[in-house]
Design a protein around this motif. Structure first.
Motif, mmCIF file in Angstrom:
data_model
loop_
_atom_site.group_PDB
_atom_site.id
_atom_site.type_symbol
_atom_site.label_atom_id
_atom_site.label_comp_id
_atom_site.label_asym_id
_atom_site.label_seq_id
_atom_site.Cartn_x
_atom_site.Cartn_y
_atom_site.Cartn_z
ATOM 1 N N UNK A 46 -2.868 13.033 -10.011
ATOM 2 C CA UNK A 46 -2.694 13.630 -8.673
ATOM 3 C C UNK A 46 -1.336 14.327 -8.581
ATOM 4 N N UNK A 47 -0.302 13.687 -9.170
ATOM 5 C CA UNK A 47 1.051 14.264 -9.140
ATOM 6 C C UNK A 47 1.076 15.629 -9.813
ATOM 7 N N UNK A 97 -5.656 2.413 -15.410
ATOM 8 C CA UNK A 97 -6.500 3.511 -14.923
ATOM 9 C C UNK A 97 -5.967 4.044 -13.585
ATOM 10 N N UNK A 98 -5.579 3.127 -12.712
ATOM 11 C CA UNK A 98 -5.052 3.527 -11.405
ATOM 12 C C UNK A 98 -3.768 4.338 -11.563
ATOM 13 N N UNK A 99 -2.916 3.893 -12.471
ATOM 14 C CA UNK A 99 -1.664 4.619 -12.731
ATOM 15 C C UNK A 99 -1.962 6.011 -13.288
ATOM 16 N N UNK A 100 -2.970 6.097 -14.150
ATOM 17 C CA UNK A 100 -3.344 7.404 -14.710
ATOM 18 C C UNK A 100 -3.851 8.347 -13.617
ATOM 19 N N UNK A 101 -4.653 7.791 -12.694
ATOM 20 C CA UNK A 101 -5.145 8.614 -11.575
ATOM 21 C C UNK A 101 -3.975 9.099 -10.718
ATOM 22 N N UNK A 102 -3.001 8.207 -10.532
ATOM 23 C CA UNK A 102 -1.807 8.551 -9.745
ATOM 24 C C UNK A 102 -1.060 9.719 -10.396
ATOM 25 N N UNK A 103 -0.880 9.633 -11.713
ATOM 26 C CA UNK A 103 -0.176 10.700 -12.437
ATOM 27 C C UNK A 103 -0.953 12.013 -12.378
ATOM 28 N N UNK A 146 0.839 -1.218 0.000
ATOM 29 C CA UNK A 146 0.000 0.000 0.000
ATOM 30 C C UNK A 146 0.868 1.259 0.000
ATOM 31 N N UNK A 147 1.968 1.194 0.741
ATOM 32 C CA UNK A 147 2.822 2.382 0.913
ATOM 33 C C UNK A 147 3.828 2.577 -0.223
ATOM 34 N N UNK A 148 3.947 1.593 -1.074
ATOM 35 C CA UNK A 148 4.922 1.668 -2.168
ATOM 36 C C UNK A 148 4.345 2.463 -3.354
ATOM 37 N N UNK A 149 4.905 3.653 -3.561
ATOM 38 C CA UNK A 149 4.362 4.567 -4.577
ATOM 39 C C UNK A 149 4.543 4.050 -6.004
ATOM 40 N N UNK A 150 5.405 3.041 -6.193
ATOM 41 C CA UNK A 150 5.610 2.493 -7.545
ATOM 42 C C UNK A 150 4.528 1.467 -7.907
ATOM 43 N N UNK A 151 3.719 1.088 -6.931
ATOM 44 C CA UNK A 151 2.670 0.094 -7.198
ATOM 45 C C UNK A 151 1.314 0.800 -7.272
ATOM 46 N N UNK A 152 0.593 0.573 -8.381
ATOM 47 C CA UNK A 152 -0.707 1.229 -8.564
ATOM 48 C C UNK A 152 -1.861 0.256 -8.434
ATOM 49 N N UNK A 153 -1.546 -1.020 -8.516
ATOM 50 C CA UNK A 153 -2.582 -2.040 -8.359
ATOM 51 C C UNK A 153 -2.073 -3.177 -7.495
ATOM 52 N N UNK A 154 -2.921 -3.630 -6.570
ATOM 53 C CA UNK A 154 -2.543 -4.749 -5.702
ATOM 54 C C UNK A 154 -3.711 -5.720 -5.634
ATOM 55 N N UNK A 155 -3.467 -6.955 -6.034
ATOM 56 C CA UNK A 155 -4.524 -7.950 -5.878
ATOM 57 C C UNK A 155 -4.009 -9.110 -5.028
#
Lengths: 320, 320
Positions: free
Chosen positions: A317-318, A309-315, A109-118
């Protein structure tokens, strides 16, 4: 020239009731998922060129060593590699305790390089582990399986643009869209109410403005309910339980089932069938998904879609 | 001796179709809510005697000064006082900013003497305030209105014993239970898909094992859908839209509507009606809720029920 599908629909339109010769158009998950993966690959390349080598990150966390889980995970990792997603497989032994699993999730959860976790389910553990707690420990921002309470709550109440939609129902919607049939105003019937398929499928159809009926093991008149469905999605987990004669003429039939049945003609002694009796249903349906090659490959593609999509949302926000 | 209701059902059972003289049994929310409040009062007294004067605490937070909100809040405070719940009304002026509202909620979240917190909606503010954010800032442990994503997610996925159920659907279920009609295996139809009524009502009926159809503004064949309902719950917000002739003979009809229509015979020039055309529907239904005096008073009772339940959970945690 009329395609076979169009011809089949025309036959129905003239009121030909005993349409033994009409054959439904097959909705290919293999073909559609390939198109989705190709689109995602381009999007990932675009992100990489815009943000100096940036790549979406996915972690698949596995507890234990189930054969079926190993197979599913390898399919997901392969699809991720194809799309350009940086995927990592974390394997925890079946002796892992609940606290250790939760700790591992929180670390991702805390690793900013990961955008999806299953977390691959079911957990294969010698210890007693609360699956609900595990699912809800995954950050709702990285929950690309869409199984946490928060994402389920948003989907069920219609906040579709602010959540992750579980991959199987999302795949079904994409396949329905492929048919060109409008969902709004249609009568959709969902068989099953599981957290992964039936319940979110109901939500997704409802918020795409269908009138939706949910059927399950306590439904006494399943054939009649199925007979009213313009769109039928089956996630019952019972081999070929939906008979062709139940299906409404021209309906869209989406089969989420994966069942192994004995088949002496196969070297393995078995074959995979869906929850729908395909050969009879395809005589009445307008469109139908095959098993295998229908919902399955699209589900994997939707996992990739959610991760991108998650990675896009992350970008996004940045950049704010 | 046969009651009027039983007699009415018998008439239907003999196949009497044009049952103009059959009158549905009225499900009184006034009577049922009184029984619930009396039961809760005893539970609160028991808690107080077991835990040296302990009382459940409820906070009603209001932004602005809408007349209708003032009326609803005073009804809730009165019911709380009757049951023995320590209720506090926090009034914030309509000039309050979003941050101030959130700060106020977080302060109540941290107050161990408060077991239930509701934010009266709609917010009456001169500022732009995100209602979703406000709703989701309420601790899911104190969200006795059951409107947060977390509680909605749990309800929608069938975790009924681990969430707060929104008060209006909970009231409807309690009124359905009063009829003695089993929900499991029945065909239930819900009209409306709001976060407060329709969507959670679907969930509650589904997880009580009904086959559930959700209808809404995009449903093209509402009369036919209604005609198939053994149990009908209407939360559409349109005065008397459901006509009696649509209703299935003997159905349970629950009306969540509160609509004001002109009535020159009344001193106020208006009267309150539901979403169901009562006089015609009561000729066909087996059971029906009146408006007013049906779902409304039960909704308030269910808020008290949730608050007492929350206090009981709190005490249970203390004892662990």
């Amino acid at each position: 020239m009329l395609s076979l599908a169009a011809h089949s629909l025309c036959v129905r339109a003239t009121g030909y009731q005993q349409s033994l010769h009409s054959i439904a158009t097959v909705i290919s998950g293999n073909k559609t998922s390939k198109i989705v993966r190709e689109r995602l690959k381009k999007e990932v390349e675009k992100m990489a060129s815009q943000f100096s080598g940036f790549r979406p990150g996915l972690v698949v966390l596995q507890v234990g060593d189930r054969d079926d889980s190993n197979l599913y995970i390898s399919t997901k990792l392969k699809a991720a590699a194809e799309v350009g997603i940086e995927a990592k497989h974390i394997r925890l032994p079946n002796t892992t305790t609940q606290d250790e699993v939760l700790h591992s999730i929180m670390s991702v959860n805390e690793n900013a390089c990961v955008h999806g976790l299953i977390v691959q389910l079911p957990l294969d553990s010698a210890n007693c582990i609360d699956t609900e707690l595990v699912t809800n420990t995954v950050s709702s921002q990285k929950d690309v399986d869409g199984l946490s309470c928060i994402n389920a709550g948003k989907l069920s109440r219609g906040d579709l643009n602010d959540c992750f939609i579980p991959c199987t129902p999302n795949a079904c919607m994409e396949l329905i869209r492929q048919t060109g049939v409008f969902v709004a105003g249609k009568h959709a019937v969902v068989i099953g109410r599981s957290k992964i398929v039936g319940a979110p499928m109901h939500d997704l159809l409802l918020w795409n403005h269908a009138t939706v009926t949910t059927c399950h093991s306590k439904t006494p008149d399943l054939p009649e309910q199925v007979g009213r469905a313009d769109i039928l999605v089956v996630g019952a987990g019972r081999a070929e339980m939906v008979r062709g004669e139940w299906v409404k003429e021209g309906a869209v039939v989406i089969d989420c089932g994966i069942n192994h049945v004995p088949d002496e003609t196969r070297p393995s002694g078995k074959r995979v069938v869906g929850d729908v009796h395909y050969s009879s249903a395809s005589q009445r349906a307008g469109y139908i998904t095959p098993v295998p090659g229908g919902v399955g490959p699209m589900t994997v593609a939707m996992l990739m879609e959610n991760t991108v999509q998650s990675a896009q949302r992350f970008l996004l926000k940045l950049r704010r």
